[in-house]
Design an enzyme around this catalytic site. Structure first.
Site, PDB file in Angstrom:
ATOM      1  N   GLU B  14      35.793 -53.007  15.933  1.00 48.74           N
ATOM      2  CA  GLU B  14      35.023 -53.965  16.710  1.00 48.74           C
ATOM      3  C   GLU B  14      35.706 -55.303  16.569  1.00 48.74           C
ATOM      4  O   GLU B  14      36.011 -55.728  15.461  1.00 48.74           O
ATOM      5  CB  GLU B  14      33.587 -54.046  16.181  1.00 48.74           C
ATOM      6  CG  GLU B  14      32.582 -54.637  17.147  1.00 48.74           C
ATOM      7  CD  GLU B  14      32.948 -56.011  17.666  1.00 48.74           C
ATOM      8  OE1 GLU B  14      32.776 -56.253  18.862  1.00 48.74           O
ATOM      9  OE2 GLU B  14      33.420 -56.845  16.883  1.00 48.74           O
ATOM     10  N   CYS B  61      26.967 -58.012  16.403  1.00 44.21           N
ATOM     11  CA  CYS B  61      27.740 -56.791  16.509  1.00 44.21           C
ATOM     12  C   CYS B  61      26.916 -55.632  17.059  1.00 44.21           C
ATOM     13  O   CYS B  61      25.820 -55.365  16.589  1.00 44.21           O
ATOM     14  CB  CYS B  61      28.291 -56.407  15.145  1.00 44.21           C
ATOM     15  SG  CYS B  61      29.347 -54.968  15.289  1.00 44.21           S
ATOM     16  N   CYS B  64      27.729 -52.432  14.368  1.00 43.07           N
ATOM     17  CA  CYS B  64      26.806 -52.506  13.224  1.00 43.07           C
ATOM     18  C   CYS B  64      25.467 -53.034  13.724  1.00 43.07           C
ATOM     19  O   CYS B  64      24.907 -53.958  13.141  1.00 43.07           O
ATOM     20  CB  CYS B  64      27.322 -53.384  12.099  1.00 43.07           C
ATOM     21  SG  CYS B  64      28.910 -54.149  12.325  1.00 43.07           S
ATOM     22  N   HIS B  68      22.265 -56.725  11.055  1.00 41.47           N
ATOM     23  CA  HIS B  68      22.042 -58.172  10.989  1.00 41.47           C
ATOM     24  C   HIS B  68      20.582 -58.507  11.266  1.00 41.47           C
ATOM     25  O   HIS B  68      20.045 -59.463  10.701  1.00 41.47           O
ATOM     26  CB  HIS B  68      22.966 -58.906  11.964  1.00 41.47           C
ATOM     27  CG  HIS B  68      24.394 -58.916  11.522  1.00 41.47           C
ATOM     28  ND1 HIS B  68      24.815 -59.605  10.412  1.00 41.47           N
ATOM     29  CD2 HIS B  68      25.495 -58.303  12.013  1.00 41.47           C
ATOM     30  CE1 HIS B  68      26.125 -59.426  10.253  1.00 41.47           C
ATOM     31  NE2 HIS B  68      26.559 -58.632  11.208  1.00 41.47           N
ATOM     32  N   ARG B 458      29.403 -51.417   6.435  1.00 39.77           N
ATOM     33  CA  ARG B 458      30.710 -52.007   6.114  1.00 39.77           C
ATOM     34  C   ARG B 458      30.742 -52.769   4.798  1.00 39.77           C
ATOM     35  O   ARG B 458      31.799 -53.201   4.365  1.00 39.77           O
ATOM     36  CB  ARG B 458      31.172 -52.903   7.261  1.00 39.77           C
ATOM     37  CG  ARG B 458      31.676 -52.089   8.425  1.00 39.77           C
ATOM     38  CD  ARG B 458      31.786 -52.865   9.717  1.00 39.77           C
ATOM     39  NE  ARG B 458      32.141 -51.945  10.781  1.00 39.77           N
ATOM     40  CZ  ARG B 458      31.284 -51.109  11.359  1.00 39.77           C
ATOM     41  NH1 ARG B 458      30.033 -51.091  10.993  1.00 39.77           N
ATOM     42  NH2 ARG B 458      31.690 -50.286  12.295  1.00 39.77           N
ATOM     43  N   SER B 481      33.134 -57.906   6.588  1.00 41.51           N
ATOM     44  CA  SER B 481      34.524 -57.989   7.052  1.00 41.51           C
ATOM     45  C   SER B 481      35.173 -59.307   6.672  1.00 41.51           C
ATOM     46  O   SER B 481      36.402 -59.406   6.652  1.00 41.51           O
ATOM     47  CB  SER B 481      34.604 -57.748   8.563  1.00 41.51           C
ATOM     48  OG  SER B 481      34.313 -56.388   8.830  1.00 41.51           O
ATOM     49  N   CYS B 525      35.215 -55.222  11.296  1.00 42.62           N
ATOM     50  CA  CYS B 525      34.297 -55.643  12.342  1.00 42.62           C
ATOM     51  C   CYS B 525      34.422 -57.143  12.484  1.00 42.62           C
ATOM     52  O   CYS B 525      33.847 -57.902  11.719  1.00 42.62           O
ATOM     53  CB  CYS B 525      32.874 -55.263  11.973  1.00 42.62           C
ATOM     54  SG  CYS B 525      31.778 -55.596  13.338  1.00 42.62           S
ATOM     55  N   CYS B 528      31.555 -59.742  13.757  1.00 48.95           N
ATOM     56  CA  CYS B 528      30.661 -60.141  12.671  1.00 48.95           C
ATOM     57  C   CYS B 528      31.315 -61.204  11.802  1.00 48.95           C
ATOM     58  O   CYS B 528      30.678 -62.151  11.364  1.00 48.95           O
ATOM     59  CB  CYS B 528      30.340 -58.953  11.764  1.00 48.95           C
ATOM     60  SG  CYS B 528      29.234 -57.777  12.489  1.00 48.95           S
TER      61      CYS B 528
END
Lengths: 313, 546
Positions: B14, B61, B64, B68, B458, B481, B525, B528
């Site tokens: 992503e 995202c 994911c 969040h 992640r 990330s 990702c 994010c």
């Protein structure tokens, strides 16, 4: 036809009967607002495409939620869509190639299929500082959009970001993000939603394959077959609205009985989309069904226009 | 100086990521990771209603998704001091568990597999031998010679069409691909099966979360789906859960073991040194004691010493990021003075900051969680790890690697999937006993501060909020990330992915497949990871330590 037979054999192998498939085609045809005489033709689009239409899918300022939404489609399941219906020439999330091989692939596809490919744009374009906030392969989103979009047969903006700017364009819009149509000064077909229901994308593509043209649009560039009516007008909770039966607190008795969410901030009356009819994830549910007010996510600027979300309009 | 190779875009992730490596003597000598996009969501949140924050941040995202939103409602609940009912906690755990199942499955098959599996080689496979291989290694419910013949024919038709679509121009035939044609065909077939399954797996989210991606049933105080606490809805969820868990056990894990057995050398490539986990899946109101996956910190690969995680030891460095120079600071006190400049690996080269714990870079994610749980003697994780290393005939230390990271992801998927059954049963018991509470009413205070520490597919994810005059004064999140893909810090210490790439053998610098293996094993990702900057206003963001 041989291809068609193979197609139905494959479906059978996966436990999908021909009858199930035709049912889906009928549903899709109805969603697209076409008469039932089109059902066999819709089926044919999936069963026996002559040449798979090339698609170049660009990612700009976005979250990849629209691609993920498309991955949840079925009949055709995404593997059919990718292997047998479309030819996805460039899509960063799923493609095997990376780096300069990926760049090469993009360039060769837009050259080979110039004027013939469908360009799908996911995400908004950053315009401040000449678009320096977002880059792929050292080119800005704006440069890529200017290079690729004019060479396409049609540009489909998938999701609210590509259509109208989306979440990153919410005030104060730090990156100067706009939809791809506005960034390039062109008309795009818009399939807004955060993310949109994949059936509205599939319906648009099938319309194109079937009739050789894109479906009719409203003044905001949205296909009328999907965005022709408000959520409120199609809502299964509408009778509660008429009867003044409202939810006033989440988790309450009224919430348990599925009363109207208008007073909790539902934006259904101002939002054009077919969520109540087609629902999401194979018709499993939709926001109002899960007891949450509609955010109005397929309307331009909804992040500012409709927030704070938990207040009655 | 060796040969510099840039991979941009890194695909099958992503977001927009650029990786540069310096190759000398057939190995990576140095590496730089650069985030190439920002959007500014934290700035957009300022002045808004705290109840709305989770809708905005969920759009960080779509891969994911949910994570969040969950982190956000938890942070706001801490700030407004509300405790959610047990059913809301269970439903959130179930949705979170489903996200792990979905995310890890898609990562293995659709984002990572093509680094190990040569699709073109699958065309040369003998379908009968493939069927025998599959019978031998897995309990997949579909298979047999006819099945593999049909899959192969389908791929052949696709190739013959001359329109290779997403499989165009890749590294097929690369010498680093080690699987025999039959194993490639088996994996290719399961790639397609998993593509279909994930659409059904995602329906778990729709049952209690309205839709996937971007669920819409969380609210500050609980969940909205009270109407769905019915036997038929729970049965629907259970059905998707069971189908997914069976696939994980009967196909994903056997595939992982089968593929890994050909790539054991990757048990010594791609490792990092330090590991950090916040932990997740609360079993009661008591956190962190009740978390199913525990938090902790491991330094210098010493899994016999798992230290308690203390968030005040986190700082972020900006020396090599596109910000004005300053001391490394705790995120609460962090100043963000963005300064967009040229890409220069000697100076500044990324929009990501460089988070450090006690001054050290830390890997977060499945491997960190599994190592922390293993070190703490978590019974399910310990058994899964011990069984796996035994089956592969590798030492536990081989986990500090690209192979270990990829294996850890699969192992925690099983453990979390199994735990989900317990949460479903608890939910059913509550409903049987007449408890259908899903929401706790609360009042917005004038002022408040709170944070939510989470562990998502992640890795470690923290959201912090400060409320003033019932509005968001400040909002900040530090995401997995950023930990894993961040650049060097003030002391010149490499970020985890940069460290992990050192020593990677490269057969052909023009086709750096081996680099992709390690980068993808972190499941990057980037949307994010970069979301905080406003280079236009040069605004300073401050959040006090709570």
């Amino acid at each position: 036809m041989e291809n068609e037979k193979q197609f139905y054999d494959r479906l059978e192998q996966r436990g999908v009967s021909r009858r199930d498939f035709m049912k889906y085609c009928t549903f899709l045809t109805a969603t697209m607002g076409l008469s039932s005489s089109f059902v066999p033709k819709v089926a044919e689009v999936f069963a026996a495409p002559k040449q798979r239409p090339p698609v170049v899918w660009l990612h700009f300022g976005e979250c990849t939620g629209c691609s993920e939404a498309l991955l949840r489609t079925r009949y055709p399941y995404i593997d059919d869509l990718v292997l047998e219906v479309l030819s996805v020439e460039y899509h960063e999330t799923i493609m095997a190639a990376a780096g300069h091989q990926a760049e090469e692939q993009l360039q060769s596809a837009i050259k080979k299929y110039e004027g013939k490919f469908i360009c799908v744009v996911e995400g908004a374009v950053a315009t401040k500082y000449d678009g320096a906030y977002g880059k792929v392969g050292n080119r800005t989103f704006l440069q890529i959009a200017k290079d690729v979009c004019p060479k396409a047969a049609a540009v489909i903006a998938i999701g609210t970001c590509a259509s109208y700017g989306g979440v990153q364009a919410a005030a104060p819009n730090p990156g100067g993000y706009v939809g791809v149509g506005e960034a390039l000064g062109i008309k795009t077909l818009n399939i807004p939603g955060c993310p949109p229901n994949p059936i509205n994308f599939v319906g648009t593509v099938v319309n194109y394959l079937l009739l050789g043209k894109l479906p009719d649009l409203d003044s905001l560039g949205r296909p009328l077959f999907a965005y022709g009516k408000t959520i409120h007008d199609q809502c299964p909770r509408r009778s509660h609205f008429e009867n003044n039966e409202f939810v006033l607190e989440f988790g309450s008795k009224e919430a348990q009985m599925g009363y109207c969410l208008y007073k909790m901030g539902c934006r259904g009356p101002e939002t054009y989309n077919n969520c109540p009819i087609v629902q999401f994830n194979d018709g499993t549910n939709w926001p109002v069904g899960a007891g949450h007010p509609c955010l109005g996510c397929s309307e331009p600027n909804f992040w500012d226009k409709f927030s704070p979300f938990y207040q009655e309009m | 100086m060796g040969n510099r190779v840039t991979i941009d875009p890194i695909t099958r992730i992503e977001g927009h990521l650029r990786i540069e490596v310096e190759i000398e003597g057939g190995k990576v000598k140095d590496a730089w990771s650069s985030g190439q996009m920002f959007r500014g969501i934290e700035i957009i949140l300022q002045g808004r209603d705290p109840r709305d924050a989770h809708h905005f941040v969920q759009r960080s995202c779509g891969v994911c998704t949910y994570t969040h939103a969950l982190a956000s409602v938890r942070a706001v609940e801490a700030a407004v001091n509300v405790t959610i009912p047990p059913n809301a906690r269970l439903i959130r755990n179930l949705l979170h568990g489903a996200q792990f199942q979905h995310d890890h499955l898609v990562h293995f098959y659709h984002l990572h597999a093509l680094d190990w599996v040569d699709i073109v080689s699958a065309l040369k496979a003998d379908p009968a031998k493939t069927a025998a291989l599959a019978d031998n290694v897995s309990n997949a419910s579909v298979g047999g010679t006819a099945y593999y013949k049909a899959v192969q024919q389908r791929l052949q038709t696709f190739v013959d069409s001359g329109q290779l679509g997403p499989f165009s121009n890749a590294y097929w035939g690369h010498p680093a691909y080690k699987l025999p044609p039959e194993a490639n065909l088996m994996a290719a077939a399961h790639y397609i099966e998993a593509l279909k399954l994930q659409a059904r797996t995602a329906r778990m989210h729709a049952v209690f979360g309205a839709k996937n991606p971007h669920l819409q049933s969380l609210v500050v105080g609980g969940v909205t789906c009270v109407k769905d606490l019915t036997p038929d809805r729970i049965a629907e969820f259970l059905y998707m859960w069971k189908e997914t868990q069976e696939f994980i056990q009967n196909v994903y894990i056997p595939d992982l073991l089968a593929v890994a057995s050909f790539y054991k050398d990757w048990g010594a490539i791609g490792g990092t040194t330090n590991f950090l986990a916040y932990g997740d899946f609360p079993g009661s109101e008591k956190e962190p004691e009740s978390l199913y996956l525990p938090g902790g910190v491991i330094m210098k690969r010493d899994i016999t010493k798992v230290a308690a995680m203390q968030q005040d030891k986190v700082v972020e460095s900006v020396t090599h990021s596109w910000y004005e120079d300053g001391d490394a600071k705790h995120p609460y006190k962090g100043e963000t003075k963005p300064k967009h400049g040229e890409y220069d690996t000697a100076k500044k080269y990324s929009w990501l900051k460089a988070p450090r714990y006690e001054g050290e870079p830390c890997e977060v994610g499945p491997l960190a969680r599994v190592l922390v749980a293993y070190g703490k003697g978590h019974p399910e994780i310990k058994k899964l790890v011990d069984d796996t290393v035994k089956k592969l005939d590798i030492p536990v230390t081989a986990l500090f690697s690209t192979l270990g990271r990829t294996a850890a992801r699969a192992l925690e998927t099983i453990a979390i999937g199994n735990a989900m059954e317990g949460w479903i049963n608890e939910l059913v018991t509550n409903i049987k006993n007449g408890d259908t509470r899903t929401y706790t009413a609360w009042q917005m205070p004038d002022k408040g501060m709170g944070y939510g520490l989470n562990d998502v597919p992640r890795g470690a994810l923290g959201h912090w909020i400060e409320i003033e005059n019932k509005k968001i004064k400040n909002y900040q999140y530090v995401v997995p990330s950023t930990w894993n893909l961040g650049p060097r810090c003030a002391k010149g210490k490499k970020g985890p992915v940069e460290e992990a790439l050192i020593g990677t053998p490269i057969a052909d610098p023009a086709k750096p497949l081996e680099v992709l293996r390690t980068v993808h094993s972190f499941d990057p990702c980037i949307a994010c990871a970069v979301h905080v900057i406003d280079p236009n206003s040069n605004q300073v963001y401050k959040i006090r330590v709570v």
